[in-house]
Design an enzyme around this catalytic site. Sequence first.
Site, PDB file in Angstrom:
ATOM      1  N   ASP A 103       0.789  -1.233   0.000  1.00 44.50           N
ATOM      2  CA  ASP A 103       0.000   0.000   0.000  1.00 44.50           C
ATOM      3  C   ASP A 103       0.826   1.290   0.000  1.00 44.50           C
ATOM      4  O   ASP A 103       1.986   1.306   0.418  1.00 44.50           O
ATOM      5  CB  ASP A 103      -0.901   0.033   1.237  1.00 44.50           C
ATOM      6  CG  ASP A 103      -2.084  -0.903   1.132  1.00 44.50           C
ATOM      7  OD1 ASP A 103      -2.075  -1.770   0.247  1.00 44.50           O
ATOM      8  OD2 ASP A 103      -3.013  -0.763   1.952  1.00 44.50           O
ATOM      9  N   HIS A 154      -6.407   2.976  -4.310  1.00 41.54           N
ATOM     10  CA  HIS A 154      -6.303   3.241  -2.870  1.00 41.54           C
ATOM     11  C   HIS A 154      -6.659   4.698  -2.573  1.00 41.54           C
ATOM     12  O   HIS A 154      -6.094   5.301  -1.666  1.00 41.54           O
ATOM     13  CB  HIS A 154      -4.883   2.914  -2.390  1.00 41.54           C
ATOM     14  CG  HIS A 154      -4.743   2.738  -0.909  1.00 41.54           C
ATOM     15  ND1 HIS A 154      -5.716   2.165  -0.126  1.00 41.54           N
ATOM     16  CD2 HIS A 154      -3.728   3.066  -0.054  1.00 41.54           C
ATOM     17  CE1 HIS A 154      -5.306   2.132   1.136  1.00 41.54           C
ATOM     18  NE2 HIS A 154      -4.110   2.683   1.210  1.00 41.54           N
ATOM     19  N   HIS A 248       3.656  -2.046   3.342  1.00 44.04           N
ATOM     20  CA  HIS A 248       3.648  -0.728   2.699  1.00 44.04           C
ATOM     21  C   HIS A 248       4.975  -0.440   2.007  1.00 44.04           C
ATOM     22  O   HIS A 248       6.037  -0.835   2.498  1.00 44.04           O
ATOM     23  CB  HIS A 248       3.388   0.363   3.742  1.00 44.04           C
ATOM     24  CG  HIS A 248       2.051   0.258   4.419  1.00 44.04           C
ATOM     25  ND1 HIS A 248       1.786  -0.669   5.406  1.00 44.04           N
ATOM     26  CD2 HIS A 248       0.899   0.962   4.230  1.00 44.04           C
ATOM     27  CE1 HIS A 248       0.528  -0.532   5.805  1.00 44.04           C
ATOM     28  NE2 HIS A 248      -0.032   0.452   5.118  1.00 44.04           N
TER      29      HIS A 248
END
Length: 278
Positions: A103, A154, A248
């Site tokens: 992410d 996202h 991430h």
Amino acid sequence: MEVEDSGGASRRKALWLMGAAAGLAALGADSARTSDPTRGPGWATATPRARPVIHPTPTPTPTPTPRPAAWTPAKLTASEKPIRELSELYPPPPPKSIALTIDDGPSPMYTPRMLDLLAEHQVHATFFIIGEQVKEYPKLTRRIADAGHQICNHTETHPISIAGLSRKRVRKEIVEAHDRIADITGVVPQFFRSPGGAWSKTILELVAEHDMLPVDWAVDPRDWARPGVGHIRRSLLKGKAGNIMLVHDGGGDRSQTLKALKTVIPKMKKRGLTFVAL
């Protein structure tokens, strides 16, 4: 007084007439020439020929298309929303599959290193990327897509409070990121992850309206908080077949995440797990 014979006079007259004719011919040739200062007098200047104007045919821009999941060309459906396990998808992936989702990128500092690590271990992952980052780093975004990883939505600005935002604002966050990702990568996002895993009825409705599936996770090492390489490694190694794992590559210093994955990925592969992109 000397008299010239008629034969001599005739010859001189003939020569004179020949000289006059040659002079006229030369005069006619000279009139067709111009004086070119670069070549001297007497050089003829060629008349330029008109060349046809060629208009090149523009290369057509490919229409963005969805990228199918690694294990099937069919469009996936889900039994649960949001999705936390691969078993909730249909068609399901093969047994012993596990999904690594990444992410908050792309990040110019950490995404290239993440891509290099994944390439080294021949792993395809699922990247949930932020529209603002895509706008700032389009070449890096295309590199993710060109490497064969799945590209997902996202939001445009990653609002942590998204579950409490108005329908108009949520739509804007989803649509702007959706369109930007498709334009830059040529991949139409098929999955959406809400910032912080915050969901609401509005978010789920708008995600479905844009033909995406909402995706959560089953394994979260909270690497965004930089809890240490050891903690991230131990948390990820608890993952098992069917899990969706979260890490991430953007939003801050992700060096701990990278160090942990250098150990986690080969260990999981040795356990017989296969990494699949959604």
